[in-house]
Design a protein around this motif. Structure first.
Motif, PDB file in Angstrom:
ATOM      1  N   ASP A  46      68.351  36.932  56.552  1.00 47.68           N
ATOM      2  CA  ASP A  46      69.574  36.533  55.666  1.00 47.68           C
ATOM      3  C   ASP A  46      69.189  35.622  54.558  1.00 47.68           C
ATOM      4  O   ASP A  46      69.701  35.927  53.382  1.00 47.68           O
ATOM      5  CB  ASP A  46      70.608  36.187  56.709  1.00 47.68           C
ATOM      6  CG  ASP A  46      71.037  37.152  57.755  1.00 47.68           C
ATOM      7  OD1 ASP A  46      70.859  38.346  57.301  1.00 47.68           O
ATOM      8  OD2 ASP A  46      71.747  36.904  58.524  1.00 47.68           O
ATOM      9  N   LEU A  47      68.547  34.379  54.949  1.00 47.19           N
ATOM     10  CA  LEU A  47      68.381  33.313  53.929  1.00 47.19           C
ATOM     11  C   LEU A  47      67.330  33.993  52.749  1.00 47.19           C
ATOM     12  O   LEU A  47      67.762  33.918  51.786  1.00 47.19           O
ATOM     13  CB  LEU A  47      67.818  32.278  54.556  1.00 47.19           C
ATOM     14  CG  LEU A  47      67.624  31.144  53.566  1.00 47.19           C
ATOM     15  CD1 LEU A  47      68.864  30.682  52.895  1.00 47.19           C
ATOM     16  CD2 LEU A  47      66.907  29.790  54.344  1.00 47.19           C
ATOM     17  N   HIS A  48      66.306  34.709  53.189  1.00 44.95           N
ATOM     18  CA  HIS A  48      65.510  35.209  52.358  1.00 44.95           C
ATOM     19  C   HIS A  48      66.341  36.200  51.369  1.00 44.95           C
ATOM     20  O   HIS A  48      66.325  36.263  49.831  1.00 44.95           O
ATOM     21  CB  HIS A  48      64.285  35.927  52.945  1.00 44.95           C
ATOM     22  CG  HIS A  48      63.376  36.724  52.077  1.00 44.95           C
ATOM     23  ND1 HIS A  48      63.221  37.845  51.881  1.00 44.95           N
ATOM     24  CD2 HIS A  48      62.379  36.066  51.189  1.00 44.95           C
ATOM     25  CE1 HIS A  48      62.474  38.264  50.748  1.00 44.95           C
ATOM     26  NE2 HIS A  48      61.765  36.984  50.468  1.00 44.95           N
ATOM     27  N   ARG A  49      66.958  36.966  51.640  1.00 41.68           N
ATOM     28  CA  ARG A  49      68.006  37.899  51.050  1.00 41.68           C
ATOM     29  C   ARG A  49      68.949  36.984  49.943  1.00 41.68           C
ATOM     30  O   ARG A  49      69.122  37.246  48.724  1.00 41.68           O
ATOM     31  CB  ARG A  49      68.909  38.923  51.634  1.00 41.68           C
ATOM     32  CG  ARG A  49      69.601  39.699  50.986  1.00 41.68           C
ATOM     33  CD  ARG A  49      70.656  40.669  51.586  1.00 41.68           C
ATOM     34  NE  ARG A  49      71.603  40.040  52.115  1.00 41.68           N
ATOM     35  CZ  ARG A  49      71.665  39.480  53.455  1.00 41.68           C
ATOM     36  NH1 ARG A  49      71.111  39.658  54.491  1.00 41.68           N
ATOM     37  NH2 ARG A  49      72.685  38.918  53.569  1.00 41.68           N
ATOM     38  N   GLN A  50      69.527  35.955  50.654  1.00 41.30           N
ATOM     39  CA  GLN A  50      70.501  35.106  49.673  1.00 41.30           C
ATOM     40  C   GLN A  50      69.720  34.288  48.588  1.00 41.30           C
ATOM     41  O   GLN A  50      70.022  34.399  47.459  1.00 41.30           O
ATOM     42  CB  GLN A  50      70.913  34.181  50.523  1.00 41.30           C
ATOM     43  CG  GLN A  50      72.079  34.753  51.554  1.00 41.30           C
ATOM     44  CD  GLN A  50      72.445  33.976  52.784  1.00 41.30           C
ATOM     45  OE1 GLN A  50      72.416  32.619  52.604  1.00 41.30           O
ATOM     46  NE2 GLN A  50      73.455  34.307  53.576  1.00 41.30           N
ATOM     47  N   VAL A  51      68.460  33.961  48.862  1.00 40.02           N
ATOM     48  CA  VAL A  51      67.353  33.429  47.937  1.00 40.02           C
ATOM     49  C   VAL A  51      67.165  34.235  46.697  1.00 40.02           C
ATOM     50  O   VAL A  51      67.231  34.000  45.599  1.00 40.02           O
ATOM     51  CB  VAL A  51      66.163  32.883  48.744  1.00 40.02           C
ATOM     52  CG1 VAL A  51      64.997  32.494  47.864  1.00 40.02           C
ATOM     53  CG2 VAL A  51      66.612  31.435  49.458  1.00 40.02           C
ATOM     54  N   ALA A  52      66.760  35.451  47.401  1.00 41.80           N
ATOM     55  CA  ALA A  52      66.398  36.314  46.201  1.00 41.80           C
ATOM     56  C   ALA A  52      67.827  36.864  45.354  1.00 41.80           C
ATOM     57  O   ALA A  52      67.339  36.998  44.044  1.00 41.80           O
ATOM     58  CB  ALA A  52      65.897  37.837  46.803  1.00 41.80           C
ATOM     59  N   GLU A  53      68.726  36.683  45.802  1.00 40.52           N
ATOM     60  CA  GLU A  53      70.094  37.313  45.315  1.00 40.52           C
ATOM     61  C   GLU A  53      70.347  36.233  44.217  1.00 40.52           C
ATOM     62  O   GLU A  53      70.991  36.349  43.071  1.00 40.52           O
ATOM     63  CB  GLU A  53      71.254  37.565  46.305  1.00 40.52           C
ATOM     64  CG  GLU A  53      71.047  38.879  46.766  1.00 40.52           C
ATOM     65  CD  GLU A  53      72.219  39.109  47.930  1.00 40.52           C
ATOM     66  OE1 GLU A  53      72.905  38.099  48.104  1.00 40.52           O
ATOM     67  OE2 GLU A  53      72.173  40.087  48.537  1.00 40.52           O
ATOM     68  N   ALA A  54      69.953  34.870  44.529  1.00 42.49           N
ATOM     69  CA  ALA A  54      70.152  33.883  43.531  1.00 42.49           C
ATOM     70  C   ALA A  54      69.251  33.779  42.467  1.00 42.49           C
ATOM     71  O   ALA A  54      69.466  32.493  41.661  1.00 42.49           O
ATOM     72  CB  ALA A  54      70.365  32.448  44.441  1.00 42.49           C
TER      73      ALA A  54
END
Length: 149
Positions: A46-54
């Motif tokens: 989840d955090l990896h996805r959020q980092v990529a989205e940012a």
């Protein structure tokens, strides 16, 4: 609500240095993302996805390794759910969790709703470090015979 300063780059650098972690770009990005907004539980994915989205480019392995380092430094806490992916909690204080399998979600148990009796005496040469409690929940209307994913 969280103190907005805790999610600032300056505070992240300061806290990482105090935890004997070099404040690399990756660590600062992950720290600020973890601590912005209300307390939460997050998986590596989840955090990896959020980092990529940012708009940040970090590998899944970097996110995992960094969260592991933050946990070892006491900045966050790992919550293990047997047979499932692990979660990390930004609230390192004493509290317990519900795990909702159908939703693959962790939520805090309200403080004061769990009473522990006497804990066992640890073997010679050991001391109690912490007690983790994860209460697994299933929706009342779900089929108990249905296999979990």
């Amino acid at each position: 609500m969280r103190d907005p300063e805790r999610a600032s780059v300056a505070y992240a650098r300061q806290l990482l240095i105090a935890a004997a972690l070099k404040p690399t770009r990756q660590r600062v990005v992950l720290f600020t993302m973890l601590f912005e907004g209300p307390p939460r539980h997050v998986s590596v994915e989840d955090l990896h996805r959020q980092v990529a989205e940012a708009g940040h480019r970090l590998s899944l392995a970097t996110v995992y390794d960094t969260l592991k380092q933050f946990g070892e430094a006491g900045l966050i806490r790992r919550i293990s759910v047997p047979g499932r992916r692990g979660y990390f909690d930004v609230d390192t204080g004493d509290h317990y969790h519900f795990y909702i399998a159908e939703e693959d979600r962790i939520i805090d148990i309200p403080t004061g709703n769990v009473a522990l009796g006497d804990l066992p005496e640890p073997p010679a040469g050991y001391r109690l470090d912490k007690v983790d409690i994860v209460v697994h929940l299933r929706r009342a209307d779900s089929n108990p015979g249905k296999p979990q994913r």
